[in-house]
Design a protein around this motif. Structure first.
Motif, PDB file in Angstrom:
ATOM      1  N   LYS A  80       1.055  -1.109  -0.062  1.00 13.88           N
ATOM      2  CA  LYS A  80      -0.478   0.030  -0.309  1.00 13.88           C
ATOM      3  C   LYS A  80       1.258   1.690   0.075  1.00 13.88           C
ATOM      4  O   LYS A  80       0.458   1.991  -0.772  1.00 13.88           O
ATOM      5  CB  LYS A  80      -0.689  -0.099   1.197  1.00 13.88           C
ATOM      6  N   HIS A  81       1.483   0.809   0.553  1.00 11.18           N
ATOM      7  CA  HIS A  81       2.442   2.533   0.653  1.00 11.18           C
ATOM      8  C   HIS A  81       3.818   2.048   0.612  1.00 11.18           C
ATOM      9  O   HIS A  81       5.509   3.636   0.283  1.00 11.18           O
ATOM     10  CB  HIS A  81       2.409   2.726   2.399  1.00 11.18           C
ATOM     11  N   GLY A  82       4.519   1.340   0.138  1.00  9.62           N
ATOM     12  CA  GLY A  82       6.280   1.271   0.570  1.00  9.62           C
ATOM     13  C   GLY A  82       6.747   1.259  -0.829  1.00  9.62           C
ATOM     14  O   GLY A  82       6.246   1.866  -1.830  1.00  9.62           O
ATOM     15  N   SER A  83       8.258   0.821  -0.858  1.00  7.74           N
ATOM     16  CA  SER A  83       9.096   0.861  -2.495  1.00  7.74           C
ATOM     17  C   SER A  83       8.702  -0.863  -2.789  1.00  7.74           C
ATOM     18  O   SER A  83       8.848  -1.043  -1.753  1.00  7.74           O
ATOM     19  CB  SER A  83      10.049   1.637  -1.923  1.00  7.74           C
ATOM     20  N   LEU A  84       9.033  -0.852  -4.046  1.00  7.09           N
ATOM     21  CA  LEU A  84       9.697  -1.981  -4.711  1.00  7.09           C
ATOM     22  C   LEU A  84      10.863  -2.985  -4.074  1.00  7.09           C
ATOM     23  O   LEU A  84      10.693  -3.557  -3.658  1.00  7.09           O
ATOM     24  CB  LEU A  84       9.516  -1.668  -5.798  1.00  7.09           C
ATOM     25  N   GLU A  85      12.419  -1.754  -3.272  1.00  9.47           N
ATOM     26  CA  GLU A  85      12.950  -3.189  -2.522  1.00  9.47           C
ATOM     27  C   GLU A  85      12.000  -3.214  -1.507  1.00  9.47           C
ATOM     28  O   GLU A  85      12.459  -4.034  -0.657  1.00  9.47           O
ATOM     29  CB  GLU A  85      13.808  -1.730  -2.071  1.00  9.47           C
ATOM     30  N   GLY A  86      11.279  -2.153  -0.563  1.00  8.92           N
ATOM     31  CA  GLY A  86      10.649  -2.529   0.294  1.00  8.92           C
ATOM     32  C   GLY A  86      10.277  -3.891   0.131  1.00  8.92           C
ATOM     33  O   GLY A  86       9.960  -5.264   1.218  1.00  8.92           O
ATOM     34  N   LEU A  87       9.355  -3.787  -1.228  1.00 10.85           N
ATOM     35  CA  LEU A  87       8.483  -5.013  -0.735  1.00 10.85           C
ATOM     36  C   LEU A  87       9.979  -6.950  -1.840  1.00 10.85           C
ATOM     37  O   LEU A  87       9.079  -7.415  -0.652  1.00 10.85           O
ATOM     38  CB  LEU A  87       7.917  -5.102  -2.931  1.00 10.85           C
ATOM     39  N   GLY A  88      10.736  -6.083  -1.654  1.00 12.99           N
ATOM     40  CA  GLY A  88      11.550  -7.240  -2.436  1.00 12.99           C
ATOM     41  C   GLY A  88      12.414  -7.632  -0.817  1.00 12.99           C
ATOM     42  O   GLY A  88      12.513  -9.130  -0.752  1.00 12.99           O
ATOM     43  N   HIS A  89      12.079  -7.343  -0.095  1.00 14.64           N
ATOM     44  CA  HIS A  89      13.059  -7.412   1.225  1.00 14.64           C
ATOM     45  C   HIS A  89      12.362  -8.161   1.778  1.00 14.64           C
ATOM     46  O   HIS A  89      11.953  -9.456   3.069  1.00 14.64           O
ATOM     47  CB  HIS A  89      13.025  -5.787   2.719  1.00 14.64           C
ATOM     48  N   ILE A  90      10.075  -7.972   2.402  1.00 12.14           N
ATOM     49  CA  ILE A  90       9.911  -8.437   2.973  1.00 12.14           C
ATOM     50  C   ILE A  90       9.248 -10.241   2.645  1.00 12.14           C
ATOM     51  O   ILE A  90       9.061 -10.541   2.784  1.00 12.14           O
ATOM     52  CB  ILE A  90       8.253  -6.988   3.286  1.00 12.14           C
ATOM     53  N   ASN A  91       9.249  -9.591   0.817  1.00  4.36           N
ATOM     54  CA  ASN A  91       9.142 -11.262   0.336  1.00  4.36           C
ATOM     55  C   ASN A  91       9.925 -12.103   0.883  1.00  4.36           C
ATOM     56  O   ASN A  91      10.050 -13.532   0.857  1.00  4.36           O
ATOM     57  CB  ASN A  91       8.787 -11.426  -1.497  1.00  4.36           C
ATOM     58  N   ASN A  92      12.027 -11.318   0.183  1.00  2.00           N
ATOM     59  CA  ASN A  92      12.936 -12.681   1.364  1.00  2.00           C
ATOM     60  C   ASN A  92      12.453 -12.736   2.323  1.00  2.00           C
ATOM     61  O   ASN A  92      12.780 -14.200   2.916  1.00  2.00           O
ATOM     62  CB  ASN A  92      13.919 -11.691   0.812  1.00  2.00           C
ATOM     63  N   ASP A  93      11.694 -11.444   3.543  1.00  2.95           N
ATOM     64  CA  ASP A  93      12.239 -12.217   4.759  1.00  2.95           C
ATOM     65  C   ASP A  93      10.803 -14.102   4.985  1.00  2.95           C
ATOM     66  O   ASP A  93      11.305 -14.270   5.479  1.00  2.95           O
ATOM     67  CB  ASP A  93      12.006 -11.400   5.501  1.00  2.95           C
ATOM     68  N   LEU A  94       9.842 -13.321   4.048  1.00  2.10           N
ATOM     69  CA  LEU A  94       8.909 -14.636   4.311  1.00  2.10           C
ATOM     70  C   LEU A  94       9.821 -15.898   3.261  1.00  2.10           C
ATOM     71  O   LEU A  94       9.109 -17.450   3.775  1.00  2.10           O
ATOM     72  CB  LEU A  94       7.672 -14.727   3.530  1.00  2.10           C
ATOM     73  N   GLY A  95      10.256 -15.847   1.666  1.00  2.44           N
ATOM     74  CA  GLY A  95      10.596 -17.387   1.868  1.00  2.44           C
ATOM     75  C   GLY A  95      11.834 -17.404   2.717  1.00  2.44           C
ATOM     76  O   GLY A  95      11.784 -18.932   3.551  1.00  2.44           O
ATOM     77  N   VAL A  96      12.702 -17.025   3.673  1.00  3.11           N
ATOM     78  CA  VAL A  96      13.417 -17.659   4.482  1.00  3.11           C
ATOM     79  C   VAL A  96      12.887 -17.841   5.454  1.00  3.11           C
ATOM     80  O   VAL A  96      13.085 -19.078   6.186  1.00  3.11           O
ATOM     81  CB  VAL A  96      14.785 -16.340   5.011  1.00  3.11           C
ATOM     82  N   TYR A  97      11.441 -17.262   6.156  1.00  5.60           N
ATOM     83  CA  TYR A  97      11.043 -18.123   7.307  1.00  5.60           C
ATOM     84  C   TYR A  97      10.416 -19.486   6.620  1.00  5.60           C
ATOM     85  O   TYR A  97      10.462 -20.418   7.329  1.00  5.60           O
ATOM     86  CB  TYR A  97      10.126 -17.468   7.868  1.00  5.60           C
ATOM     87  N   TYR A  98       9.774 -19.757   5.642  1.00  2.00           N
ATOM     88  CA  TYR A  98       9.609 -21.159   5.152  1.00  2.00           C
ATOM     89  C   TYR A  98      10.483 -21.699   4.494  1.00  2.00           C
ATOM     90  O   TYR A  98      10.587 -22.612   4.947  1.00  2.00           O
ATOM     91  CB  TYR A  98       8.702 -20.687   4.249  1.00  2.00           C
ATOM     92  N   GLN A  99      11.704 -21.250   4.435  1.00  2.00           N
ATOM     93  CA  GLN A  99      12.693 -21.659   4.547  1.00  2.00           C
ATOM     94  C   GLN A  99      13.126 -22.660   5.835  1.00  2.00           C
ATOM     95  O   GLN A  99      14.157 -24.127   5.959  1.00  2.00           O
ATOM     96  CB  GLN A  99      13.787 -21.076   4.131  1.00  2.00           C
ATOM     97  N   SER A 100      13.108 -22.053   6.320  1.00  2.00           N
ATOM     98  CA  SER A 100      13.440 -22.441   7.924  1.00  2.00           C
ATOM     99  C   SER A 100      12.635 -23.373   8.150  1.00  2.00           C
ATOM    100  O   SER A 100      12.885 -24.431   9.415  1.00  2.00           O
ATOM    101  CB  SER A 100      13.652 -21.114   8.904  1.00  2.00           C
ATOM    102  N   LYS A 101      11.539 -23.348   7.873  1.00  2.00           N
ATOM    103  CA  LYS A 101      10.040 -24.328   8.011  1.00  2.00           C
ATOM    104  C   LYS A 101      10.259 -25.571   6.983  1.00  2.00           C
ATOM    105  O   LYS A 101       9.739 -27.060   7.571  1.00  2.00           O
ATOM    106  CB  LYS A 101       9.064 -24.261   8.267  1.00  2.00           C
TER     107      LYS A 101
END
Length: 338
Positions: A80-101
């Motif tokens: 809603k408010h962020g930048s393309l880089e912000g979207l890149g980082h948060i998607n990456n964090d979600l990926g790392v989380y599921y990777q850890s699982k």
């Protein structure tokens, strides 16, 4: 049952490498938040206060539900408010989380999405670090060729961006793929290249990190004297560091384990016992059940072979209890009796 059939050095070593590797990109936390400190392009939006609160909750682990609840809230905010880089980082964090699982297909979905956003933003470094997480996911599944391809692609990006830290990281990761494929000579070449780059950074701790991996390669080459020497050098430096993040701690665990292997192979029973037990204690301190399992299995075999049956049984019972809590390779589910 033959204990030696179920406990080899090679298998737990490779699994430890994977455990370490998955912590490389974001070493300071088990699930680090790479978006911390990212400033949205809309810094005056009142909703930015909400984002700040969510970030603080995630960083301090003060949430009551699964971390994905907060991560998805951040994702919606960034949309809603962020930048393309912000979207890149948060998607990456979600990926790392599921990777850890170990939910690798879901992890790759988010990691690829994060990589796409970094591409759209024109962020070379973002793409490079995102590639590291994608490659880590392939590595964790045993797809070493695919991981190596992405690490090499990542290396070119870091060189282009003149990112010295990233360049050494990529070189080290390429070395890990050779180590995993039982090609220690090639692994050693890449570990030494990473070490050479890190020497230019004048960071003794990063140099120590490289030496630990080099020691691991020497063990695979059965050059135990050099493995012990370089690992001792690394541990001396790491022990003088006031604070260890999770990556530091896991590397120290692996280094102590390596010392145990080198000492065992040289017939130094007391040194091997101390090193293995120190490695186990360090893994326990890190709350790494995988590391505790790998080391307790190795200790049980080693102590059994040296005639220390009572202590061997202690560590075998520990490993059997841990194996019930961790989903690992089939060997660890077997009931092994001394």
């Amino acid at each position: 049952m033959n204990l030696n059939r179920y406990i080899s050095y090679k298998t737990p070593l490779l699994l430890m490498l994977i455990s370490l590797l998955l912590s490389i990109t974001l070493p300071s936390r088990c699930l680090a938040s790479s978006w911390l400190g990212i400033i949205s392009r809309n810094t005056y939006n009142p909703d930015s206060t909400k984002l700040k609160m969510l970030r603080e909750q995630f960083e301090k682990r003060t949430y009551s539900n699964e971390p994905t609840v907060i991560l998805f809230q951040i994702l919606e905010w960034e949309k809603k408010h962020g930048s393309l880089e912000g979207l890149g980082h948060i998607n990456n964090d979600l990926g790392v989380y599921y990777q850890s699982k170990e939910q690798y297909s879901i992890a790759l979905k988010y990691l690829m999405e994060g990589y796409r956003y970094f591409q759209e933003a024109g962020s070379i470094k973002g793409q490079a670090y995102s590639l590291s997480d994608i490659a880590n996911t392939f590595f964790a599944q045993g797809f070493y060729e695919m991981a190596s391809h992405d690490y090499r692609k990542q290396l070119k990006m870091f060189v282009t961006a003149k990112d010295t830290h990233g360049t050494a990281l990529a070189m080290n990761n390429i070395g890990l793929t050779f180590q995993a494929r039982e090609l220690p000579d090639s692994a050693l070449v890449w570990f030494n290249r990473a070490l050479k780059v890190r020497r230019t950074m004048s960071d003794p701790y990063l140099i120590a990190h490289s030496k630990i991996y080099i020691g691991q390669a020497y063990i695979s080459l059965k050059d135990y004297a050099r493995a012990e020497e370089v690992t001792q050098e690394a541990l001396f430096v790491m022990n003088n560091k006031k604070e260890h993040d999770r990556y530091d701690s896991l590397l120290v665990c692996a280094a102590l384990f390596n010392l145990g292997v080198a000492a065992e192979s040289s017939g130094k029973v007391e040194v091997a016992t101390r090193s293995y037990e120190a490695s186990y204690a360090q893994y326990e301190k890190c709350r790494s059940k995988r590391g505790m399992l790998h080391t307790s299995m190795r200790l049980a075999k080693f102590l059994h072979n040296t005639g220390a049956y009572q202590k061997a049984e202690k560590y075998m019972n520990i490993s059997l209890n841990l194996s019930k809590k961790i989903k690992l390779i089939e060997e660890y589910y077997e009931s092994v009796q001394l």
